[in-house]
Design an enzyme around this catalytic site. Structure first.
Site, short mmCIF file in Angstrom:
data_model
loop_
_atom_site.label_atom_id
_atom_site.label_comp_id
_atom_site.label_asym_id
_atom_site.label_seq_id
_atom_site.Cartn_x
_atom_site.Cartn_y
_atom_site.Cartn_z
N HIS A 36 43.09 40.73 36.74
CA HIS A 36 44.27 40.71 37.61
C HIS A 36 45.36 39.87 36.96
O HIS A 36 45.13 38.69 36.64
CB HIS A 36 43.91 40.11 38.98
CG HIS A 36 42.87 40.87 39.71
ND1 HIS A 36 41.52 40.71 39.46
CD2 HIS A 36 42.97 41.82 40.69
CE1 HIS A 36 40.83 41.52 40.25
NE2 HIS A 36 41.67 42.20 41.00
N ASP A 62 45.02 44.59 37.67
CA ASP A 62 45.33 45.08 39.01
C ASP A 62 46.21 44.10 39.79
O ASP A 62 46.32 42.93 39.45
CB ASP A 62 44.04 45.27 39.83
CG ASP A 62 43.18 46.42 39.33
OD1 ASP A 62 43.51 47.00 38.28
OD2 ASP A 62 42.17 46.72 39.99
#
Length: 222
Positions: free
Chosen positions: A179, A35
């Site tokens: 991430h 993400d």
């Protein structure tokens, strides 16, 4: 004739074998998802994934795509799945309907401009969602993708600890949240992927994990 035969043999030896479709009904599949990108570390991560022959899923922020459109394009070109992670990463349930739609639609347009393709999936920032958010995603022709485990890599910020978290969370048909904007995560991936391969995992995108049964707009997965 002999020369032609030798040339054909040489080409056969140097050609790249066609990729086969992974059947998650028969093998142990795992979806790695990233993400908040694209970011400065994303190209390094993409190199690692390419070297290891791994496909992943990236949920992109609109404002990051504005800044680094070429990396967004590269992500899709390398065979990874791309999803919408809103424009500015707000907690969606706190917003008005028109604000939520603006977050999603603006990001859809920016990703399409960068990659030539609009996503079919979105991931709500922080995992904050409700029925209203899901209904508005349906209006935007987006499915909602959550996860089975999160590494909390943004908090750990240590490659060894992130690797340990991924190995702990890994399960058949799992979806792991990370991430690509966390440098330690990018650093942890080569060793993590190799260890997961030893444990028999096959790495797939979220759509592949759904086995052709999605993603469907307005439906929440995982």
């Amino acid at each position: 004739m002999v020369i032609h035969a030798l040339l054909a043999a040489a080409l056969a030896m140097t050609s790249v074998p066609a990729q086969t479709t992974v059947d998650c009904n028969r093998v142990k599949c795992l979806a790695l998802t990233f993400d908040d990108g694209p970011g400065p570390g994303t190209p390094t991560l993409l190199k690692t994934l390419k070297k290891e022959g791994v496909k992943a899923t990236f949920f992109l922020m609109g404002k990051k795509v504005e800044q680094l459109p070429s990396i967004a394009k590269q992500t899709l070109e390398q065979g990874h799945a791309v999803g919408n992670h809103t424009y500015s990463h707000p907690s969606l349930p706190t917003l008005l309907d028109n604000e939520i739609l603006d977050e999603l639609k603006t990001t859809q347009e920016l990703i399409e401009q960068a990659t030539g393709q609009q996503p079919e999936m979105f991931r709500p920032p922080y995992g904050h969602t409700d029925d209203r958010v899901l209904g508005l995603a349906d209006q935007t022709e987006l499915s909602q993708i959550l996860w089975t485990g999160t590494t909390l890599d943004w908090k750990l910020r240590d490659a060894k600890k992130i690797k340990a978290a991924v190995l702990r969370l890994a399960q058949r048909n799992g979806v792991i949240l990370m991430h690509d904007t966390v440098p330690a995560t990018v650093k942890a991936m080569p060793g993590t992927i190799r260890e997961l391969k030893k444990r028999g995992y096959h790495f797939v995108t979220v759509p592949t994990l759904l086995r052709g049964k999605g993603p469907e707009a307005g439906t929440s997965y995982f």
